[in-house]
Structures are given as C-alpha cells and as structure tokens.
Design a protein around this motif. Structure first.
Motif, PDB file in Angstrom:
ATOM      1  N   GLU A  15       3.776 -12.336 -28.463  1.00 17.05           N
ATOM      2  CA  GLU A  15       5.232 -11.973 -28.042  1.00 17.05           C
ATOM      3  C   GLU A  15       5.909 -12.317 -26.954  1.00 17.05           C
ATOM      4  N   GLY A  16       5.344 -13.610 -26.431  1.00 13.12           N
ATOM      5  CA  GLY A  16       6.053 -14.282 -25.534  1.00 13.12           C
ATOM      6  C   GLY A  16       5.651 -13.981 -24.067  1.00 13.12           C
ATOM      7  N   ASP A  65      11.414 -15.658 -22.556  1.00 14.74           N
ATOM      8  CA  ASP A  65      12.174 -15.199 -23.861  1.00 14.74           C
ATOM      9  C   ASP A  65      11.396 -15.339 -24.938  1.00 14.74           C
ATOM     10  N   GLY A  66      11.938 -14.759 -26.104  1.00 12.06           N
ATOM     11  CA  GLY A  66      11.217 -14.794 -27.385  1.00 12.06           C
ATOM     12  C   GLY A  66      10.522 -15.993 -27.982  1.00 12.06           C
ATOM     13  N   ARG A  67      11.017 -17.010 -27.356  1.00 15.75           N
ATOM     14  CA  ARG A  67      10.526 -18.298 -27.689  1.00 15.75           C
ATOM     15  C   ARG A  67       9.064 -18.826 -27.262  1.00 15.75           C
ATOM     16  N   HIS A  73       3.299 -13.978 -33.778  1.00 16.24           N
ATOM     17  CA  HIS A  73       4.490 -14.032 -33.504  1.00 16.24           C
ATOM     18  C   HIS A  73       5.582 -13.702 -34.537  1.00 16.24           C
ATOM     19  N   SER A 127       8.207 -10.550 -34.166  1.00 15.33           N
ATOM     20  CA  SER A 127       9.474 -10.904 -33.694  1.00 15.33           C
ATOM     21  C   SER A 127      10.847 -10.369 -34.650  1.00 15.33           C
ATOM     22  N   ASN A 128      11.636  -9.834 -34.076  1.00 17.10           N
ATOM     23  CA  ASN A 128      12.610  -9.191 -34.645  1.00 17.10           C
ATOM     24  C   ASN A 128      13.969 -10.159 -34.863  1.00 17.10           C
ATOM     25  N   THR A 164      18.435 -16.480 -33.863  1.00 20.25           N
ATOM     26  CA  THR A 164      18.752 -15.529 -33.122  1.00 20.25           C
ATOM     27  C   THR A 164      18.216 -15.698 -31.485  1.00 20.25           C
ATOM     28  N   ASN A 215      14.818 -15.853 -30.900  1.00 17.20           N
ATOM     29  CA  ASN A 215      13.702 -15.298 -30.664  1.00 17.20           C
ATOM     30  C   ASN A 215      12.072 -16.243 -31.176  1.00 17.20           C
TER      31      ASN A 215
END
Length: 124
Positions: free
Chosen positions: A12-13, A18-20, A74, A78-79, A84, A86
């Motif tokens: 999830e990071g 951040d999401g990346r 991941h 991820s959403n 975006t 993420n």
C-alpha cells in the motif's frame, strides 16, 4: 506487526509516502531479482567465477516471487486508474519483471544441474 501486515503495508506504500511507494518497491525488488538471475546465468556459463550459481538462481527466484507478490498486492489495493498517481502502471510493469526474475533463476538452476564442476555436460 505480523508478516501479513508488513507485506500489506509495503504494497500500500507504507505509512509514509504517496501511492507510488509500493509500486516503486515492487519495481526495485523485481529489478534486483532480474540482476540476480542474470548473474546466476553468467556463473553457470563460466563467465563469472565467484559465487555459487545454484544459490544465485534460488535467490533470483525468491526475490522475483517477492516482487511479483508485492506488485499484485499493490494492484489489488490501489484505487483509481492509470495516471492518477497511485502507482498502478509501475505495479503493472513490476509483475513481468518479477516473473522474468523467476524465469531466469529457473533457467540458471536447470543449467547448473546439467553442467559438471569442470564445465562439461553430465551424461547420466
């Protein structure tokens, strides 16, 4: 924190970032696995004399599996979609990298079983 929580947090990071972050982690692990597989193949071929090809092949397979699992986790958590921010595209790229690392490790492991200690092929 148990192992499942650690893997989920990494996918999830993590807590910071951040999401990346999870996708970048999976990409890095996948690249390390590909490098290990490549080095194991070079050891089997006799181009590198240091180290054990079998150990390198098993390491490449384990690291490749870890990178693939992180990337899939991941992707599952991820959403949003691509673009975006993420890390979805990075995770999509990390899956084939992990699979490539597994394939290179398996190929090196197979070759290390058929090549003798002096570089000759065993006949039986």
């Amino acid at each position: 924190m148990n192992a499942t929580g650690v893997v989920t947090a990494a996918a999830e990071g993590g807590i910071i970032g951040d999401g990346r972050t999870g996708a970048n982690l999976a990409l890095g692990v996948g690249l390390v696995g590909v490098a290990l597989g490549w080095l194991a193949l070079a050891r089997v071929a006799g181009r590198i004399s240091a180290g054990n090809a079998r150990t390198g092949a098993l390491s490449a397979m384990a690291v490749g599996l870890a990178g693939t699992v992180l990337a899939v986790l991941h992707l599952a958590t991820s959403n949003g979609g691509p673009g975006t921010g993420n890390g979805l595209v990075g995770a999509i790229v990390a899956v084939p990298l992990g699979l490539l690392a597994i394939g290179l490790g398996r190929r090196a492991l197979t070759r290390s079983r058929t090549v003798g200690t002096r570089g000759t092929v065993r006949t039986g």
